[in-house]
Design a protein around this motif. Structure first.
Motif, short mmCIF file in Angstrom:
data_model
loop_
_atom_site.label_atom_id
_atom_site.label_comp_id
_atom_site.label_asym_id
_atom_site.label_seq_id
_atom_site.Cartn_x
_atom_site.Cartn_y
_atom_site.Cartn_z
N ASN A 35 -10.18 7.50 1.23
CA ASN A 35 -9.46 7.05 0.05
C ASN A 35 -10.34 6.20 -0.86
O ASN A 35 -10.25 6.28 -2.09
CB ASN A 35 -8.22 6.27 0.49
CG ASN A 35 -7.25 6.04 -0.65
OD1 ASN A 35 -6.74 6.99 -1.22
ND2 ASN A 35 -7.02 4.80 -0.99
N ASN A 36 -11.20 5.39 -0.26
CA ASN A 36 -12.06 4.51 -1.06
C ASN A 36 -13.00 5.30 -1.97
O ASN A 36 -13.28 4.88 -3.09
CB ASN A 36 -12.84 3.55 -0.16
CG ASN A 36 -13.44 2.42 -0.96
OD1 ASN A 36 -12.75 1.74 -1.72
ND2 ASN A 36 -14.74 2.22 -0.81
N LYS A 88 -10.96 6.23 -4.99
CA LYS A 88 -10.74 5.06 -5.84
C LYS A 88 -12.01 4.75 -6.64
O LYS A 88 -11.95 4.51 -7.85
CB LYS A 88 -10.34 3.86 -5.00
CG LYS A 88 -10.12 2.60 -5.81
CD LYS A 88 -9.79 1.42 -4.91
CE LYS A 88 -9.78 0.15 -5.73
NZ LYS A 88 -9.69 -1.03 -4.92
N THR A 118 -1.62 9.82 -7.08
CA THR A 118 -1.54 8.88 -5.96
C THR A 118 -0.17 8.94 -5.31
O THR A 118 0.77 9.54 -5.86
CB THR A 118 -1.80 7.43 -6.44
OG1 THR A 118 -0.75 7.05 -7.33
CG2 THR A 118 -3.15 7.31 -7.13
N SER A 167 2.04 6.80 -5.20
CA SER A 167 3.08 6.18 -6.03
C SER A 167 3.77 7.19 -6.93
O SER A 167 4.83 6.91 -7.49
CB SER A 167 2.47 5.07 -6.89
OG SER A 167 1.52 5.61 -7.80
N ALA A 205 2.27 -0.72 -8.83
CA ALA A 205 1.45 -0.65 -7.61
C ALA A 205 0.18 -1.48 -7.75
O ALA A 205 -0.46 -1.50 -8.81
CB ALA A 205 1.08 0.80 -7.31
N ASN A 206 -0.19 -2.13 -6.67
CA ASN A 206 -1.47 -2.80 -6.59
C ASN A 206 -2.53 -1.70 -6.42
O ASN A 206 -2.44 -0.89 -5.49
CB ASN A 206 -1.49 -3.75 -5.39
CG ASN A 206 -2.80 -4.46 -5.21
OD1 ASN A 206 -3.84 -4.03 -5.68
ND2 ASN A 206 -2.75 -5.58 -4.50
N ASP A 257 -5.32 -1.58 -5.14
CA ASP A 257 -5.94 -1.56 -3.81
C ASP A 257 -5.05 -0.91 -2.76
O ASP A 257 -5.54 -0.52 -1.70
CB ASP A 257 -6.29 -2.98 -3.37
CG ASP A 257 -7.41 -3.57 -4.21
OD1 ASP A 257 -8.25 -2.80 -4.73
OD2 ASP A 257 -7.45 -4.81 -4.36
N ASP A 258 -3.75 -0.78 -3.04
CA ASP A 258 -2.82 -0.21 -2.08
C ASP A 258 -2.55 1.28 -2.30
O ASP A 258 -1.87 1.91 -1.50
CB ASP A 258 -1.49 -0.97 -2.12
CG ASP A 258 -1.63 -2.42 -1.68
OD1 ASP A 258 -2.58 -2.72 -0.92
OD2 ASP A 258 -0.80 -3.25 -2.10
N LEU A 259 -3.04 1.84 -3.40
CA LEU A 259 -2.78 3.25 -3.71
C LEU A 259 -3.49 4.18 -2.75
O LEU A 259 -4.65 3.95 -2.38
CB LEU A 259 -3.23 3.57 -5.14
CG LEU A 259 -2.42 2.93 -6.26
CD1 LEU A 259 -3.10 3.19 -7.61
CD2 LEU A 259 -1.00 3.45 -6.27
N ILE A 260 -2.81 5.23 -2.36
CA ILE A 260 -3.41 6.31 -1.58
C ILE A 260 -3.60 7.48 -2.53
O ILE A 260 -2.63 8.01 -3.08
CB ILE A 260 -2.54 6.71 -0.38
CG1 ILE A 260 -2.41 5.52 0.56
CG2 ILE A 260 -3.12 7.93 0.33
CD1 ILE A 260 -1.41 5.72 1.68
#
Length: 143
Positions: free
Chosen positions: A73-74, A77, A94, A96, A112-113, A115-118
């Motif tokens: 995931n990173n 991003k 994502t 969300s 959504a933050n 950093d929390d998104l997939i």
């Protein structure tokens, strides 16, 4: 080697996402990148006519559509941030963006933050010179 590769679409997908959800996301971000394009002519769609006109022509892009795979995931991003910074035409999907309604999905995404998104995937469109530095570390998607 395909001859018409001055520009290209590149999708980078998260192989850890369930296939049906991943394909849904890919469809949405691909359609969406067409909507985001300021000059639709640069995408260069062609009409492929069928014999004896038995069906309406298929609109197919001139440029290649390459599907790559992220390791995690990173990476997605980071790619999203890099595409933003380089002002490259792109679209992302994502987690969300799943929910009971479009209104709920848009609200979830807005709140959504980051950093929390997939990430399910990102589609980019541009020249090889623009996209290669951002996508060379990804491998072909194996499904």
């Amino acid at each position: 080697m395909y001859a018409d590769n001055q520009s290209k679409f590149i999708a980078v997908l998260n192989p850890k996402i369930e296939t049906s959800k991943l394909m849904n996301g890919l469809g949405h971000i691909t359609a969406g990148i067409v909507a985001k394009c300021q000059q639709i002519d640069e995408l260069q769609f062609l009409n492929y006519e069928f014999a004896a006109n038995w069906a309406s022509p298929a609109a197919i892009g001139l440029y290649p559509f390459i599907i790559l795979s992220a390791k995690n995931n990173n990476q997605l991003k980071t790619l999203h941030q890099a595409a933003n910074e380089a002002n490259i035409l792109h679209n992302a999907f994502t987690d969300s963006m799943l929910g009971a309604s479009a209104a709920e999905q848009m609200q979830n995404t807005k709140n959504a933050n980051p950093d929390d998104l997939i990430y399910f995937g990102i589609v980019l469109f541009g020249t090889a010179d623009e996209l290669t530095p951002l996508t060379r570390k990804f491998s072909l998607f194996k499904g």
